[in-house]
Design an enzyme around this catalytic site. Structure first.
Site, PDB file in Angstrom:
ATOM      1  N   HIS A  77      -1.395  -1.410  -4.192  1.00 13.85           N
ATOM      2  CA  HIS A  77      -2.649  -1.056  -3.515  1.00 13.85           C
ATOM      3  C   HIS A  77      -2.660   0.452  -3.262  1.00 13.85           C
ATOM      4  O   HIS A  77      -1.702   1.008  -2.725  1.00 13.85           O
ATOM      5  CB  HIS A  77      -2.724  -1.837  -2.197  1.00 13.85           C
ATOM      6  CG  HIS A  77      -4.018  -1.700  -1.471  1.00 13.85           C
ATOM      7  ND1 HIS A  77      -5.127  -2.445  -1.797  1.00 13.85           N
ATOM      8  CD2 HIS A  77      -4.381  -0.921  -0.419  1.00 13.85           C
ATOM      9  CE1 HIS A  77      -6.119  -2.136  -0.975  1.00 13.85           C
ATOM     10  NE2 HIS A  77      -5.686  -1.207  -0.130  1.00 13.85           N
ATOM     11  N   HIS A  79      -8.466   1.120  -3.800  1.00 15.63           N
ATOM     12  CA  HIS A  79      -9.374   0.904  -2.663  1.00 15.63           C
ATOM     13  C   HIS A  79      -9.965   2.250  -2.262  1.00 15.63           C
ATOM     14  O   HIS A  79      -9.282   3.096  -1.699  1.00 15.63           O
ATOM     15  CB  HIS A  79      -8.557   0.273  -1.518  1.00 15.63           C
ATOM     16  CG  HIS A  79      -9.320   0.074  -0.251  1.00 15.63           C
ATOM     17  ND1 HIS A  79      -8.695  -0.154   0.963  1.00 15.63           N
ATOM     18  CD2 HIS A  79     -10.648   0.040   0.004  1.00 15.63           C
ATOM     19  CE1 HIS A  79      -9.611  -0.304   1.906  1.00 15.63           C
ATOM     20  NE2 HIS A  79     -10.807  -0.181   1.355  1.00 15.63           N
ATOM     21  N   MET A 123     -12.090   4.419  -0.074  1.00 11.86           N
ATOM     22  CA  MET A 123     -12.751   4.583   1.232  1.00 11.86           C
ATOM     23  C   MET A 123     -13.472   5.921   1.188  1.00 11.86           C
ATOM     24  O   MET A 123     -13.117   6.888   1.871  1.00 11.86           O
ATOM     25  CB  MET A 123     -11.692   4.517   2.347  1.00 11.86           C
ATOM     26  CG  MET A 123     -11.178   3.095   2.555  1.00 11.86           C
ATOM     27  SD  MET A 123      -9.624   3.041   3.456  1.00 11.86           S
ATOM     28  CE  MET A 123      -8.493   3.270   2.086  1.00 11.86           C
ATOM     29  N   SER A 164       0.846  -1.198   0.000  1.00  9.78           N
ATOM     30  CA  SER A 164       0.000   0.000   0.000  1.00  9.78           C
ATOM     31  C   SER A 164       0.875   1.239   0.000  1.00  9.78           C
ATOM     32  O   SER A 164       1.602   1.494   0.965  1.00  9.78           O
ATOM     33  CB  SER A 164      -0.896   0.021   1.234  1.00  9.78           C
ATOM     34  OG  SER A 164      -1.444   1.314   1.386  1.00  9.78           O
ATOM     35  N   ASP A 210      -6.640  -6.681   4.380  1.00  4.44           N
ATOM     36  CA  ASP A 210      -6.024  -5.351   4.424  1.00  4.44           C
ATOM     37  C   ASP A 210      -6.049  -4.784   5.838  1.00  4.44           C
ATOM     38  O   ASP A 210      -7.113  -4.553   6.397  1.00  4.44           O
ATOM     39  CB  ASP A 210      -6.814  -4.439   3.467  1.00  4.44           C
ATOM     40  CG  ASP A 210      -6.212  -3.042   3.340  1.00  4.44           C
ATOM     41  OD1 ASP A 210      -5.123  -2.797   3.876  1.00  4.44           O
ATOM     42  OD2 ASP A 210      -6.857  -2.213   2.665  1.00  4.44           O
ATOM     43  N   ASP A 238      -4.831   3.586  -1.627  1.00  4.87           N
ATOM     44  CA  ASP A 238      -5.876   3.894  -0.651  1.00  4.87           C
ATOM     45  C   ASP A 238      -6.358   5.329  -0.791  1.00  4.87           C
ATOM     46  O   ASP A 238      -5.641   6.270  -0.460  1.00  4.87           O
ATOM     47  CB  ASP A 238      -5.312   3.706   0.767  1.00  4.87           C
ATOM     48  CG  ASP A 238      -5.121   2.239   1.117  1.00  4.87           C
ATOM     49  OD1 ASP A 238      -6.080   1.474   0.968  1.00  4.87           O
ATOM     50  OD2 ASP A 238      -4.006   1.871   1.543  1.00  4.87           O
ATOM     51  N   MET A 259     -11.469  -5.998   5.522  1.00  3.27           N
ATOM     52  CA  MET A 259     -10.639  -5.108   6.337  1.00  3.27           C
ATOM     53  C   MET A 259     -10.317  -5.817   7.653  1.00  3.27           C
ATOM     54  O   MET A 259     -11.216  -6.303   8.338  1.00  3.27           O
ATOM     55  CB  MET A 259     -11.375  -3.800   6.658  1.00  3.27           C
ATOM     56  CG  MET A 259     -11.558  -2.848   5.490  1.00  3.27           C
ATOM     57  SD  MET A 259     -10.056  -2.386   4.597  1.00  3.27           S
ATOM     58  CE  MET A 259      -8.977  -1.791   5.897  1.00  3.27           C
ATOM     59  N   MET A 315      -8.991   8.143   0.507  1.00  2.00           N
ATOM     60  CA  MET A 315      -9.849   8.453   1.672  1.00  2.00           C
ATOM     61  C   MET A 315     -10.412   9.856   1.514  1.00  2.00           C
ATOM     62  O   MET A 315      -9.687  10.776   1.118  1.00  2.00           O
ATOM     63  CB  MET A 315      -9.011   8.400   2.953  1.00  2.00           C
ATOM     64  CG  MET A 315      -8.323   7.069   3.177  1.00  2.00           C
ATOM     65  SD  MET A 315      -7.395   7.126   4.721  1.00  2.00           S
ATOM     66  CE  MET A 315      -6.585   5.524   4.656  1.00  2.00           C
TER      67      MET A 315
HETATM   68  C1  DX5 Z   1      -6.297   1.273   5.897  1.00  2.00           C
HETATM   69  C2  DX5 Z   1      -5.912   1.066   4.445  1.00  2.00           C
HETATM   70  C3  DX5 Z   1      -4.826   0.077   4.318  1.00  2.00           C
HETATM   71  C4  DX5 Z   1      -3.531   0.529   4.924  1.00  2.00           C
HETATM   72  C5  DX5 Z   1      -2.775  -0.689   5.350  1.00  2.00           C
HETATM   73  O1  DX5 Z   1      -7.371   2.138   5.993  1.00  2.00           O
HETATM   74  O2  DX5 Z   1      -7.008   0.600   3.689  1.00  2.00           O
HETATM   75  O3  DX5 Z   1      -4.625  -0.338   2.975  1.00  2.00           O
HETATM   76  O4  DX5 Z   1      -2.746   1.287   4.045  1.00  2.00           O
HETATM   77  O5  DX5 Z   1      -1.690  -0.282   6.079  1.00  2.00           O
HETATM   78  P1  DX5 Z   1      -0.974  -1.227   7.142  1.00  2.00           P
HETATM   79  O6  DX5 Z   1      -0.483  -2.421   6.419  1.00  2.00           O
HETATM   80  O7  DX5 Z   1       0.115  -0.339   7.662  1.00  2.00           O
HETATM   81  O8  DX5 Z   1      -2.013  -1.581   8.199  1.00  2.00           O
HETATM   82 ZN    ZN Z   2      -6.533  -0.402   1.638  1.00  2.00          ZN
END
Ligand code: DX5
Ligand code: ZN
Length: 214
Positions: free
Chosen positions: A31, A64, A66, A6, A173, A33, A135, A35
């Site tokens: 990956h 991904h 969010m 990620s 994840d 992320d 998750m 947000m």
């Molecule tokens: C969390 C994200 C993850 C995050 C994982 O909200 O969706 O993808 O980046 O990070 P680690 O592996 O550090 O928990």
């Molecule tokens: Zn993620």
């Protein structure tokens, strides 16, 4: 085991360097992320950053989202070069319509479940999905602690996939480490996301290789 580093945990002052490290590693996906500060209590980055990564990435992008109502951004995610568009079940009022639209746009459709959302909620759509992401932390931040009940949930998802004849892959994840990756693998996961474990390691590429052997 397929490893999806990620880039949320990458060094954003050296995002090109870190993306090339992933290119030259045993990783199977990158990956990404996104947000929005509404669905989760944090804001990460948006399309300009994804496009910059996409320009040099040699591994497929697993995006991904969010964010609330992710169906608003299907064409923009596609135009960023995403191979997999990953939406939260909790963020989609008409999940079936959203999944169909993602596929019609030429991407692989994945659905993510928060820790408190049971796998059973996907029974009537799982045959349509390329992947289900469970998750293993509450989404919003990298570097959180793995929630142990995820192990039983992976097994229940495996059973649901078998019962429905789905070919969906299982991705996990949040809080993945070299220590817990073997039990996640043994429970039936196909793909693990790793942020902090990879990017805070002395040797990130070697850490990806070791995770891939879980
Ligand atoms: C969390 C994200 C993850 C995050 C994982 O909200 O969706 O993808 O980046 O990070 P680690 O592996 O550090 O928990
Ligand atoms: Zn993620």
């Amino acid at each position: 085991m397929i490893v999806a580093p990620s880039i949320l945990s990458a060094d954003f002052n050296n995002l090109g360097r870190d993306t090339r490290m992933v290119n030259n590693s045993a990783a199977g996906l990158i990956h990404i992320d996104v947000m929005d500060g509404v669905f989760v209590p944090n804001i990460s980055f948006g399309f300009p950053v994804i496009k910059a990564v996409s320009k040099i990435a040699e591994k497929p992008l697993d995006v991904h989202l969010m964010i609330v109502d992710p169906q608003r951004y299907i064409s923009q995610v596609r135009d960023c070069g995403a191979e997999i568009m990953n939406v939260h079940q909790e963020a989609c009022t008409h999940l079936h319509r959203t999944v169909e639209a993602i596929k019609a746009a030429g991407m692989k459709a994945a659905v993510t479940l928060n820790p408190a959302t049971p796998v059973e909620t996907l029974r009537d759509i799982i045959a349509e999905l390329h992947m289900v992401l469970l998750m293993s932390v509450d989404p919003g931040f990298g570097g959180q602690k793995f929630i142990p009940t995820t192990i039983g949930k992976i097994r229940r998802l495996r059973t649901l996939i078998a019962e429905t004849g789905s070919s969906a892959l299982i991705e996990i994840d949040g809080g993945i480490t070299l220590e817990n990756a073997p039990s996640v693998s043994a429970a039936g996961a196909d793909i693990i996301v790793a942020g902090n474990t990879v990017f805070s390691a002395q040797n990130p590429a070697e850490t990806i290789r070791r995770l891939s052997e879980a």
